[in-house]
Design a protein around this motif. Structure first.
Motif, PDB file in Angstrom:
ATOM      1  N   UNK A   1      -2.305 -77.303 -31.468  1.00  0.00           N
ATOM      2  CA  UNK A   1      -2.051 -78.538 -32.203  1.00  0.00           C
ATOM      3  C   UNK A   1      -0.561 -78.873 -32.239  1.00  0.00           C
ATOM      4  N   UNK A   2       0.279 -77.866 -32.087  1.00  0.00           N
ATOM      5  CA  UNK A   2       1.725 -78.083 -32.147  1.00  0.00           C
ATOM      6  C   UNK A   2       2.307 -78.560 -30.822  1.00  0.00           C
ATOM      7  N   UNK A   3       1.716 -78.110 -29.720  1.00  0.00           N
ATOM      8  CA  UNK A   3       2.312 -78.431 -28.426  1.00  0.00           C
ATOM      9  C   UNK A   3       1.405 -79.102 -27.427  1.00  0.00           C
ATOM     10  N   UNK A   4       0.134 -79.260 -27.777  1.00  0.00           N
ATOM     11  CA  UNK A   4      -0.789 -79.916 -26.857  1.00  0.00           C
ATOM     12  C   UNK A   4      -0.885 -79.190 -25.530  1.00  0.00           C
ATOM     13  N   UNK A   5      -0.858 -79.943 -24.440  1.00  0.00           N
ATOM     14  CA  UNK A   5      -1.030 -79.370 -23.108  1.00  0.00           C
ATOM     15  C   UNK A   5       0.121 -78.453 -22.707  1.00  0.00           C
ATOM     16  N   UNK A   6       1.275 -78.571 -23.368  1.00  0.00           N
ATOM     17  CA  UNK A   6       2.436 -77.748 -23.014  1.00  0.00           C
ATOM     18  C   UNK A   6       2.409 -76.373 -23.675  1.00  0.00           C
ATOM     19  N   UNK A   7       1.466 -76.182 -24.594  1.00  0.00           N
ATOM     20  CA  UNK A   7       1.441 -74.928 -25.349  1.00  0.00           C
ATOM     21  C   UNK A   7       1.205 -73.717 -24.456  1.00  0.00           C
ATOM     22  N   UNK A   8       0.254 -73.818 -23.529  1.00  0.00           N
ATOM     23  CA  UNK A   8      -0.096 -72.668 -22.689  1.00  0.00           C
ATOM     24  C   UNK A   8       1.119 -72.155 -21.920  1.00  0.00           C
ATOM     25  N   UNK A   9       1.879 -73.060 -21.317  1.00  0.00           N
ATOM     26  CA  UNK A   9       3.056 -72.657 -20.540  1.00  0.00           C
ATOM     27  C   UNK A   9       4.111 -72.030 -21.442  1.00  0.00           C
ATOM     28  N   UNK A  10       4.317 -72.610 -22.618  1.00  0.00           N
ATOM     29  CA  UNK A  10       5.317 -72.072 -23.545  1.00  0.00           C
ATOM     30  C   UNK A  10       4.921 -70.684 -24.035  1.00  0.00           C
TER      31      UNK A  10
ATOM     32  N   UNK B   1       8.240 -70.063 -34.904  1.00  0.00           N
ATOM     33  CA  UNK B   1       8.295 -70.286 -36.356  1.00  0.00           C
ATOM     34  C   UNK B   1       6.887 -70.314 -36.956  1.00  0.00           C
ATOM     35  N   UNK B   2       5.947 -70.884 -36.211  1.00  0.00           N
ATOM     36  CA  UNK B   2       4.566 -70.898 -36.691  1.00  0.00           C
ATOM     37  C   UNK B   2       4.010 -69.479 -36.773  1.00  0.00           C
ATOM     38  N   UNK B   3       4.333 -68.651 -35.781  1.00  0.00           N
ATOM     39  CA  UNK B   3       3.877 -67.257 -35.794  1.00  0.00           C
ATOM     40  C   UNK B   3       4.519 -66.481 -36.933  1.00  0.00           C
ATOM     41  N   UNK B   4       5.784 -66.772 -37.204  1.00  0.00           N
ATOM     42  CA  UNK B   4       6.490 -66.062 -38.267  1.00  0.00           C
ATOM     43  C   UNK B   4       5.976 -66.441 -39.654  1.00  0.00           C
ATOM     44  N   UNK B   5       5.347 -67.603 -39.745  1.00  0.00           N
ATOM     45  CA  UNK B   5       4.854 -68.064 -41.044  1.00  0.00           C
ATOM     46  C   UNK B   5       3.566 -67.360 -41.458  1.00  0.00           C
ATOM     47  N   UNK B   6       2.961 -66.631 -40.539  1.00  0.00           N
ATOM     48  CA  UNK B   6       1.712 -65.921 -40.834  1.00  0.00           C
ATOM     49  C   UNK B   6       1.722 -64.589 -40.098  1.00  0.00           C
ATOM     50  N   UNK B   7       0.900 -63.669 -40.564  1.00  0.00           N
ATOM     51  CA  UNK B   7       0.816 -62.367 -39.911  1.00  0.00           C
ATOM     52  C   UNK B   7       0.334 -62.523 -38.482  1.00  0.00           C
ATOM     53  N   UNK B   8      -0.644 -63.382 -38.281  1.00  0.00           N
ATOM     54  CA  UNK B   8      -1.136 -63.733 -36.957  1.00  0.00           C
ATOM     55  C   UNK B   8      -1.729 -65.131 -37.036  1.00  0.00           C
ATOM     56  N   UNK B   9      -1.700 -65.839 -35.924  1.00  0.00           N
ATOM     57  CA  UNK B   9      -2.122 -67.235 -35.948  1.00  0.00           C
ATOM     58  C   UNK B   9      -3.058 -67.510 -34.780  1.00  0.00           C
ATOM     59  N   UNK B  10      -4.073 -68.322 -35.034  1.00  0.00           N
ATOM     60  CA  UNK B  10      -5.059 -68.661 -34.015  1.00  0.00           C
ATOM     61  C   UNK B  10      -4.437 -69.524 -32.926  1.00  0.00           C
ATOM     62  N   UNK B  11      -4.910 -69.327 -31.698  1.00  0.00           N
ATOM     63  CA  UNK B  11      -4.425 -70.126 -30.577  1.00  0.00           C
ATOM     64  C   UNK B  11      -4.675 -71.614 -30.814  1.00  0.00           C
ATOM     65  N   UNK B  12      -5.800 -71.948 -31.409  1.00  0.00           N
ATOM     66  CA  UNK B  12      -6.110 -73.351 -31.660  1.00  0.00           C
ATOM     67  C   UNK B  12      -5.070 -74.027 -32.525  1.00  0.00           C
ATOM     68  N   UNK B  13      -4.533 -73.300 -33.514  1.00  0.00           N
ATOM     69  CA  UNK B  13      -3.500 -73.869 -34.378  1.00  0.00           C
ATOM     70  C   UNK B  13      -2.212 -74.117 -33.598  1.00  0.00           C
ATOM     71  N   UNK B  14      -1.900 -73.237 -32.656  1.00  0.00           N
ATOM     72  CA  UNK B  14      -0.704 -73.419 -31.834  1.00  0.00           C
ATOM     73  C   UNK B  14      -0.872 -74.590 -30.871  1.00  0.00           C
TER      74      UNK B  14
ATOM     75  N   UNK C   1     -11.208 -79.927 -21.429  1.00  0.00           N
ATOM     76  CA  UNK C   1     -11.243 -81.248 -22.046  1.00  0.00           C
ATOM     77  C   UNK C   1      -9.869 -81.749 -22.434  1.00  0.00           C
ATOM     78  N   UNK C   2      -9.840 -82.954 -22.980  1.00  0.00           N
ATOM     79  CA  UNK C   2      -8.567 -83.555 -23.360  1.00  0.00           C
ATOM     80  C   UNK C   2      -7.857 -82.777 -24.452  1.00  0.00           C
ATOM     81  N   UNK C   3      -8.629 -82.159 -25.341  1.00  0.00           N
ATOM     82  CA  UNK C   3      -8.021 -81.387 -26.415  1.00  0.00           C
ATOM     83  C   UNK C   3      -7.653 -79.975 -26.018  1.00  0.00           C
ATOM     84  N   UNK C   4      -7.973 -79.593 -24.774  1.00  0.00           N
ATOM     85  CA  UNK C   4      -7.678 -78.247 -24.279  1.00  0.00           C
ATOM     86  C   UNK C   4      -8.225 -77.156 -25.194  1.00  0.00           C
TER      87      UNK C   4
END
Length: 204
Positions: free
Chosen positions: A160-169, A145-158, A45-48
């Motif tokens: 939100x930071x990069x949209x469609x470019x997140x997977x490649x990054x 930086x988002x990962x460093x701010x927490x012990x572990x972070x959900x993929x969904x939260x990441x 979907x659009x929100x990936x």
């Protein structure tokens, strides 16, 4: 036009009107292990949003438009064989159900689970070294930086930071050994009901 390895995926949680096989790119690291009959996670979907899917076809052909890549494989071995997939296709056509509705009728309940994808910075690398390894003000830096701010972070939260470019990054950070992905699975257990019946017959 260059041929690529493509996957046709039956996607969970789609209504009947939108139910079809969706085409995804098989990343280089999954070529050879992406087999028909296995479950995968994919951006949908659009929100990936990350959803579960079943690989029903794997082909090598030219992609006529940009495709999203498969995120990960959830099974070591296929859960469906060629006979099962033929049955799924027949049931979809015969009973006007979705691919997933058909698949759920032929697989045991114990194989279904909830999937969580968690990310964290590689513990063997200091925060300073990790951040200095990526370009300043890049999406990779933002994700680290988002990962460093927490012990572990959900993929969904990441996402939100990069949209469609997140997977490649994220794949880039993982390939460089800067970030680590963990998959946590929890079986979906459903209450079991037992129907009791008795004969209404006189004891005489």
């Amino acid at each position: 036009m260059t041929e690529k390895m493509l996957a046709r995926v039956a996607v969970s949680s789609v209504p009947y009107a939108a139910d079809r096989l969706y085409t995804y790119l098989v990343p280089d690291e999954l070529i050879g292990s992406a087999e028909v009959g296995k479950r995968v996670t994919i951006p949908f979907g659009r929100g990936n949003r990350r959803v579960e899917g079943f690989l029903l076809e794997v082909v090598r052909e030219a992609a006529t438009s940009p495709l999203k890549p498969i995120d990960a494989l959830l099974d070591d071995a296929p859960l469906l064989d060629a006979k099962d997939i033929r049955l799924v296709r027949w049931m979809k056509a015969r009973y006007f159900c979705t691919y997933y509705d058909a698949i759920k009728t032929i697989l045991p309940g114990g194989v279904w689970f909830q999937y969580r994808e968690l990310w964290h910075v590689n513990g063997e690398i200091s925060a300073e070294n990790a951040l200095s390894s990526v370009a300043p003000d890049s999406l990779e830096e933002t994700l680290l930086r988002a990962m460093l701010s927490a012990k572990e972070i959900e993929r969904g939260a990441l996402d939100l930071l990069g949209g469609e470019k997140t997977a490649k990054a994220l794949r880039s950070l993982e390939a460089c050994g800067l970030a680590v992905r963990e998959t946590k699975l929890r079986q979906r257990l459903q209450d079991k009901s037992v129907r009791m019946v008795s004969l209404c017959v006189s004891a005489e």
